[in-house]
Write an enzyme that holds these catalytic residues in place. Structure first.
Site, PDB file in Angstrom:
ATOM      1  N   VAL A 143       0.834  -1.212   0.000  1.00  0.00           N
ATOM      2  CA  VAL A 143       0.000   0.000   0.000  1.00  0.00           C
ATOM      3  C   VAL A 143       0.867   1.259   0.000  1.00  0.00           C
ATOM      4  O   VAL A 143       0.355   2.366   0.068  1.00  0.00           O
ATOM      5  CB  VAL A 143      -0.966   0.005   1.223  1.00  0.00           C
ATOM      6  CG1 VAL A 143      -1.921  -1.176   1.159  1.00  0.00           C
ATOM      7  CG2 VAL A 143      -0.207   0.015   2.553  1.00  0.00           C
TER       8      VAL A 143
ATOM      9  N   HIS B 158      -4.416  -4.525  -2.243  1.00  0.00           N
ATOM     10  CA  HIS B 158      -4.760  -4.165  -0.857  1.00  0.00           C
ATOM     11  C   HIS B 158      -4.938  -2.668  -0.654  1.00  0.00           C
ATOM     12  O   HIS B 158      -4.881  -2.180   0.471  1.00  0.00           O
ATOM     13  CB  HIS B 158      -3.701  -4.717   0.117  1.00  0.00           C
ATOM     14  CG  HIS B 158      -3.729  -6.212   0.238  1.00  0.00           C
ATOM     15  ND1 HIS B 158      -2.697  -6.953   0.779  1.00  0.00           N
ATOM     16  CD2 HIS B 158      -4.675  -7.107  -0.120  1.00  0.00           C
ATOM     17  CE1 HIS B 158      -3.013  -8.230   0.742  1.00  0.00           C
ATOM     18  NE2 HIS B 158      -4.200  -8.362   0.200  1.00  0.00           N
TER      19      HIS B 158
ATOM     20  N   SER C 237       5.366 -13.344   1.727  1.00  0.00           N
ATOM     21  CA  SER C 237       5.376 -14.575   2.524  1.00  0.00           C
ATOM     22  C   SER C 237       4.382 -15.588   1.966  1.00  0.00           C
ATOM     23  O   SER C 237       4.389 -16.747   2.371  1.00  0.00           O
ATOM     24  CB  SER C 237       5.047 -14.254   3.984  1.00  0.00           C
ATOM     25  OG  SER C 237       3.793 -13.608   4.065  1.00  0.00           O
TER      26      SER C 237
END
Ligand code: OAD
Length: 252
Positions: A113, A129, A200
């Protein structure tokens, strides 16, 4: 090191031959800029530490936390906005800008973001996001860009209706923007090469974009200093920081 160099030479060849490339990025690509990764964060127990620092990001980035204490959640976002504003895109972001110029079709799907891909010069960026520089009214839905940091008033309010403004990001427990998600899945299935950088790969549906490419038989390359739950399914893994590996990989 030899294995890494062999893999690098092979992947370089794949990149040179690719015409339709999708890149999926996560917090790791901004780590070398000095933006902390989500899961690299440890709560601060010190007496002087602000209240938000006693919580994990996964506890703060939720509609429940905002409903309970919008000022505390905003203090955390205000701190993050200031921190991001004090950093610059790095060599990893820049390498992806060059890649976009070289291939016929290119899309960059990011979970970040911070806006660093756009700041670096990437053009076709899909923000899964949201964007920390956007503020959205919880009452009237009005969305504005506000890059001030610190914000003059916390929590900020809507100049149209007086409602509470929230960060224009996706929180845990909320849906992702459907049009962006659908486009990302489509692009992932259709591309001939995907790079998965600094994520991740544990947060879905974002990680599903990489999985979609894997299932479609696309050549998928992971760039990460660590292994992830998807590493075993990758065509190749380049182990190392994005700011080093991407410039090496994408040098013409
Ligand atoms: P994470 O913090 O979960 O993971 C960061 C990844 O970057 C890890 O796999 C690290 O090994 C890797 N990494 C660290 N330094 C790196 C470097 N220099 N170069 C390359 N990789 C590096 O971040 P995300 O995967 O982006 O969601 O997290 C996904 C989502 O979970 C975020 O967008 C956010 C978060 O909670 C929401 O806010 C909805």
């Amino acid at each position: 090191m030899a294995a890494r160099n062999d893999a690098l030479a092979t992947v370089k060849q794949w990149v040179a031959e690719a015409t339709n490339v999708v890149v999926l990025t996560g917090a790791g690509i901004s780590a070398e800029s000095g933006v902390p990764t989500f899961r690299g964060w440890t709560p601060d127990d010190g007496d002087d530490a602000p209240l938000w620092s006693k919580f994990r990001p996964e506890e703060l980035a939720t509609p429940e936390a905002f409903a309970q204490d919008p000022t505390m959640v905003w203090e955390w976002y205000d701190w993050r906005r200031g921190l991001i504003a004090g950093t610059q895109p790095n060599a990893g972001h820049a390498a992806l800008v060059d890649l976009e110029r070289r291939v016929d079709r290119f899309a960059l799907v990011t979970q970040n973001v911070d806006g660093h891909h756009t700041l670096a010069g990437s053009r076709n960026v899909l923000h899964l996001h949201g964007d920390i520089w956007l503020l959205r009214c919880v009452d009237c839905g009005r969305e504005i860009e506000d890059r001030r940091h610190p914000l003059p008033e916390l929590p900020p309010t809507c100049s149209d209706c007086g409602g509470l403004l929230r960060p224009g990001v996706v929180w845990f427990g909320e849906g992702l923007p459907v049009d962006i998600l659908e486009r990302s899945f489509l692009l992932a299935a259709e591309c001939d090469l995907m790079l998965v950088v600094g994520t991740s790969a544990v947060v879905y549906p974002a990680a599903g974009v990489a999985l979609q490419a894997i299932e479609a038989g696309v050549t998928v390359i992971e760039v990460n200093p660590e292994t992830t739950p998807l590493s075993a399914h990758m065509t190749a893994c380049l182990t190392g920081p994005a700011g080093v590996v991407l410039p090496e990989l994408l040098a013409p």
